[in-house]
Write a protein that holds these residues in place. Sequence first.
Motif, PDB file in Angstrom:
ATOM      1  N   LEU A   1      -7.119  43.302 -42.573  1.00 34.87           N
ATOM      2  CA  LEU A   1      -7.304  43.366 -41.219  1.00 34.87           C
ATOM      3  C   LEU A   1      -7.010  44.586 -40.562  1.00 34.87           C
ATOM      4  O   LEU A   1      -6.044  45.331 -41.015  1.00 34.87           O
ATOM      5  CB  LEU A   1      -6.062  42.217 -40.429  1.00 34.87           C
ATOM      6  CG  LEU A   1      -6.484  40.589 -40.793  1.00 34.87           C
ATOM      7  CD1 LEU A   1      -5.337  39.883 -39.810  1.00 34.87           C
ATOM      8  CD2 LEU A   1      -8.027  40.147 -40.350  1.00 34.87           C
ATOM      9  N   ILE A   2      -7.411  44.819 -39.530  1.00 31.81           N
ATOM     10  CA  ILE A   2      -7.215  46.075 -38.727  1.00 31.81           C
ATOM     11  C   ILE A   2      -6.368  45.682 -37.340  1.00 31.81           C
ATOM     12  O   ILE A   2      -6.680  44.539 -37.076  1.00 31.81           O
ATOM     13  CB  ILE A   2      -8.464  46.972 -38.546  1.00 31.81           C
ATOM     14  CG1 ILE A   2      -9.603  46.318 -37.472  1.00 31.81           C
ATOM     15  CG2 ILE A   2      -9.259  47.488 -39.817  1.00 31.81           C
ATOM     16  CD1 ILE A   2     -10.547  47.178 -36.841  1.00 31.81           C
TER      17      ILE A   2
ATOM     18  N   ALA B   1      -5.921  50.865 -47.955  1.00 31.68           N
ATOM     19  CA  ALA B   1      -6.683  50.835 -46.752  1.00 31.68           C
ATOM     20  C   ALA B   1      -5.924  51.693 -45.793  1.00 31.68           C
ATOM     21  O   ALA B   1      -4.622  51.847 -45.583  1.00 31.68           O
ATOM     22  CB  ALA B   1      -6.481  49.232 -46.017  1.00 31.68           C
ATOM     23  N   THR B   2      -6.949  52.641 -45.311  1.00 30.76           N
ATOM     24  CA  THR B   2      -6.435  53.463 -44.412  1.00 30.76           C
ATOM     25  C   THR B   2      -7.128  53.333 -42.967  1.00 30.76           C
ATOM     26  O   THR B   2      -8.372  53.438 -42.876  1.00 30.76           O
ATOM     27  CB  THR B   2      -6.584  55.144 -44.861  1.00 30.76           C
ATOM     28  OG1 THR B   2      -6.011  55.213 -46.320  1.00 30.76           O
ATOM     29  CG2 THR B   2      -6.009  55.948 -44.099  1.00 30.76           C
ATOM     30  N   ALA B   3      -6.347  53.425 -41.949  1.00 29.68           N
ATOM     31  CA  ALA B   3      -7.047  53.102 -40.544  1.00 29.68           C
ATOM     32  C   ALA B   3      -7.947  54.091 -40.106  1.00 29.68           C
ATOM     33  O   ALA B   3      -7.561  55.409 -40.307  1.00 29.68           O
ATOM     34  CB  ALA B   3      -5.740  52.971 -39.407  1.00 29.68           C
TER      35      ALA B   3
ATOM     36  N   GLU C   1      -4.845  42.179 -34.267  1.00 30.14           N
ATOM     37  CA  GLU C   1      -5.168  42.139 -35.443  1.00 30.14           C
ATOM     38  C   GLU C   1      -6.806  41.164 -35.626  1.00 30.14           C
ATOM     39  O   GLU C   1      -7.041  40.381 -35.186  1.00 30.14           O
ATOM     40  CB  GLU C   1      -4.351  41.304 -36.378  1.00 30.14           C
ATOM     41  CG  GLU C   1      -2.946  41.983 -36.377  1.00 30.14           C
ATOM     42  CD  GLU C   1      -2.876  43.443 -36.901  1.00 30.14           C
ATOM     43  OE1 GLU C   1      -3.229  43.758 -37.924  1.00 30.14           O
ATOM     44  OE2 GLU C   1      -2.507  44.253 -35.646  1.00 30.14           O
ATOM     45  N   ALA C   2      -7.558  42.120 -36.314  1.00 34.56           N
ATOM     46  CA  ALA C   2      -9.049  41.712 -36.365  1.00 34.56           C
ATOM     47  C   ALA C   2      -9.437  41.848 -37.709  1.00 34.56           C
ATOM     48  O   ALA C   2      -9.232  42.619 -38.482  1.00 34.56           O
ATOM     49  CB  ALA C   2      -9.781  42.346 -35.231  1.00 34.56           C
ATOM     50  N   ILE C   3     -10.756  41.198 -37.860  1.00 38.88           N
ATOM     51  CA  ILE C   3     -11.706  41.537 -39.171  1.00 38.88           C
ATOM     52  C   ILE C   3     -12.094  43.014 -38.828  1.00 38.88           C
ATOM     53  O   ILE C   3     -12.526  43.344 -37.701  1.00 38.88           O
ATOM     54  CB  ILE C   3     -12.793  40.525 -39.235  1.00 38.88           C
ATOM     55  CG1 ILE C   3     -12.151  39.189 -39.475  1.00 38.88           C
ATOM     56  CG2 ILE C   3     -13.686  40.923 -40.267  1.00 38.88           C
ATOM     57  CD1 ILE C   3     -12.983  38.117 -39.277  1.00 38.88           C
ATOM     58  N   PRO C   4     -12.281  43.889 -39.888  1.00 36.81           N
ATOM     59  CA  PRO C   4     -12.847  45.033 -39.748  1.00 36.81           C
ATOM     60  C   PRO C   4     -14.343  45.215 -39.609  1.00 36.81           C
ATOM     61  O   PRO C   4     -14.790  44.451 -40.411  1.00 36.81           O
ATOM     62  CB  PRO C   4     -12.484  45.919 -41.058  1.00 36.81           C
ATOM     63  CG  PRO C   4     -12.264  44.821 -41.966  1.00 36.81           C
ATOM     64  CD  PRO C   4     -11.636  43.771 -41.114  1.00 36.81           C
ATOM     65  N   GLY C   5     -14.943  45.466 -38.733  1.00 34.50           N
ATOM     66  CA  GLY C   5     -16.407  45.111 -38.185  1.00 34.50           C
ATOM     67  C   GLY C   5     -16.589  46.109 -36.907  1.00 34.50           C
ATOM     68  O   GLY C   5     -15.794  46.655 -36.260  1.00 34.50           O
ATOM     69  N   GLY C   6     -18.072  45.707 -36.546  1.00 39.96           N
ATOM     70  CA  GLY C   6     -18.420  46.398 -35.428  1.00 39.96           C
ATOM     71  C   GLY C   6     -19.978  46.160 -35.025  1.00 39.96           C
ATOM     72  O   GLY C   6     -20.373  45.318 -35.881  1.00 39.96           O
ATOM     73  N   MET C   7     -20.434  46.900 -34.217  1.00 41.70           N
ATOM     74  CA  MET C   7     -21.755  46.703 -33.925  1.00 41.70           C
ATOM     75  C   MET C   7     -22.832  47.296 -35.024  1.00 41.70           C
ATOM     76  O   MET C   7     -22.396  48.250 -35.552  1.00 41.70           O
ATOM     77  CB  MET C   7     -22.150  47.199 -32.567  1.00 41.70           C
ATOM     78  CG  MET C   7     -21.508  46.674 -31.232  1.00 41.70           C
ATOM     79  SD  MET C   7     -21.800  44.907 -31.278  1.00 41.70           S
ATOM     80  CE  MET C   7     -20.534  44.484 -30.032  1.00 41.70           C
TER      81      MET C   7
ATOM     82  N   ALA D   1      -6.318  51.404 -35.048  1.00 39.57           N
ATOM     83  CA  ALA D   1      -5.093  51.915 -35.069  1.00 39.57           C
ATOM     84  C   ALA D   1      -4.187  51.634 -36.318  1.00 39.57           C
ATOM     85  O   ALA D   1      -3.273  52.411 -36.439  1.00 39.57           O
ATOM     86  CB  ALA D   1      -4.232  51.463 -34.012  1.00 39.57           C
ATOM     87  N   ASP D   2      -4.437  50.655 -37.068  1.00 34.11           N
ATOM     88  CA  ASP D   2      -3.769  50.319 -38.191  1.00 34.11           C
ATOM     89  C   ASP D   2      -4.700  49.618 -39.053  1.00 34.11           C
ATOM     90  O   ASP D   2      -5.684  48.892 -38.857  1.00 34.11           O
ATOM     91  CB  ASP D   2      -2.593  49.731 -37.928  1.00 34.11           C
ATOM     92  CG  ASP D   2      -1.684  49.587 -39.204  1.00 34.11           C
ATOM     93  OD1 ASP D   2      -1.980  50.343 -40.150  1.00 34.11           O
ATOM     94  OD2 ASP D   2      -0.384  49.162 -39.081  1.00 34.11           O
ATOM     95  N   ALA D   3      -4.274  49.451 -40.324  1.00 31.43           N
ATOM     96  CA  ALA D   3      -5.121  48.572 -41.496  1.00 31.43           C
ATOM     97  C   ALA D   3      -4.039  48.119 -42.639  1.00 31.43           C
ATOM     98  O   ALA D   3      -3.317  48.900 -42.946  1.00 31.43           O
ATOM     99  CB  ALA D   3      -6.209  49.585 -42.013  1.00 31.43           C
ATOM    100  N   GLY D   4      -4.244  46.964 -42.812  1.00 31.42           N
ATOM    101  CA  GLY D   4      -3.374  46.163 -44.085  1.00 31.42           C
ATOM    102  C   GLY D   4      -3.694  44.866 -44.214  1.00 31.42           C
ATOM    103  O   GLY D   4      -4.497  44.361 -43.917  1.00 31.42           O
ATOM    104  N   TRP D   5      -2.918  44.327 -45.342  1.00 26.77           N
ATOM    105  CA  TRP D   5      -3.141  43.162 -46.066  1.00 26.77           C
ATOM    106  C   TRP D   5      -2.207  42.025 -45.496  1.00 26.77           C
ATOM    107  O   TRP D   5      -1.035  42.346 -45.397  1.00 26.77           O
ATOM    108  CB  TRP D   5      -3.274  43.326 -47.303  1.00 26.77           C
ATOM    109  CG  TRP D   5      -4.115  44.327 -47.970  1.00 26.77           C
ATOM    110  CD1 TRP D   5      -3.858  45.617 -48.134  1.00 26.77           C
ATOM    111  CD2 TRP D   5      -5.454  43.686 -48.379  1.00 26.77           C
ATOM    112  NE1 TRP D   5      -5.301  46.044 -48.815  1.00 26.77           N
ATOM    113  CE2 TRP D   5      -6.174  44.863 -49.014  1.00 26.77           C
ATOM    114  CE3 TRP D   5      -6.359  42.663 -48.389  1.00 26.77           C
ATOM    115  CZ2 TRP D   5      -7.578  45.013 -49.467  1.00 26.77           C
ATOM    116  CZ3 TRP D   5      -7.449  42.773 -48.946  1.00 26.77           C
ATOM    117  CH2 TRP D   5      -8.236  43.917 -49.398  1.00 26.77           C
TER     118      TRP D   5
END
Length: 252
Positions: free
Chosen positions: A123-124, A200-202, A132-138, A207-211
């Motif tokens: 999650l990011i 994982a690196t934001a 906290e959300a799934i990494p994704g976008g348009m 702003a952040d990324a992690g498990w």
Amino acid sequence: MTPSRYAPVDHPGATVPEGRRPWSVTWPQYAPVEITPPELRPSALARHVPGWAEGHVTPEQVSDWDQRRAGALVPFNLDERGWPLHPHGRTGRTGRNLGKWGENQAADPIVIAGTGAQRSVLLITRDDIGVEAIPGGMVDPGETAPAALVRELREETGIDLADQRPVILGRQVVADWRTTDHAWVASTSALYRLPEQVTATAGDDAADAGWFPFGSLDQLDAAVTAAGRTLYAAHRPLLLRALDHLNQNGRS
């Protein structure tokens, strides 16, 4: 009916009883709340169109509705004015706080590492709303959903899974915080499996990324809450779909 006064973009909108949500139900008194942000209002668009948005002040100025509807992830109709209608019905909000009128396509890669008690999900922390959300976008113009899945994951977490073929979990309208009656988000969600966690690196938009542990949605909720954070409500159905797929296919 469209009020002339603008409200903050995070306004919850007018209350819509469930029985009056369908567009087929007549509701002359319906007065959705206008939440268009300053940069997308007519006077601002006349001076400058942001790079992420189209310059059409209203949907009536859009000339390719046939093409947009043909390529939509989720079918939608137009009203008598030629304005697109949210596939799930009235939202209580009007205007546009997204790049396009009508459907805005997104790609959401759900990355799972490990199995059993060691299973976790990537999650990011979104830098726009701090959840906290799934990494994704348009999906970018001319880009395919599979390409967008890889690009968004790489841009937001630094993880490159271009050599993997994910399982497409579904294509659905999501309850994005920018949704209105005439502009909404539909996502292609996909599942990636890794044997173990990777670094994982934001990056972009994160702003952040992690498990986080992902044995169940309750377990994930508890871990996110313990970290002093909140799970993005719009992504809960996507995460549940991933869990269902894992359980149905015997992949612990």
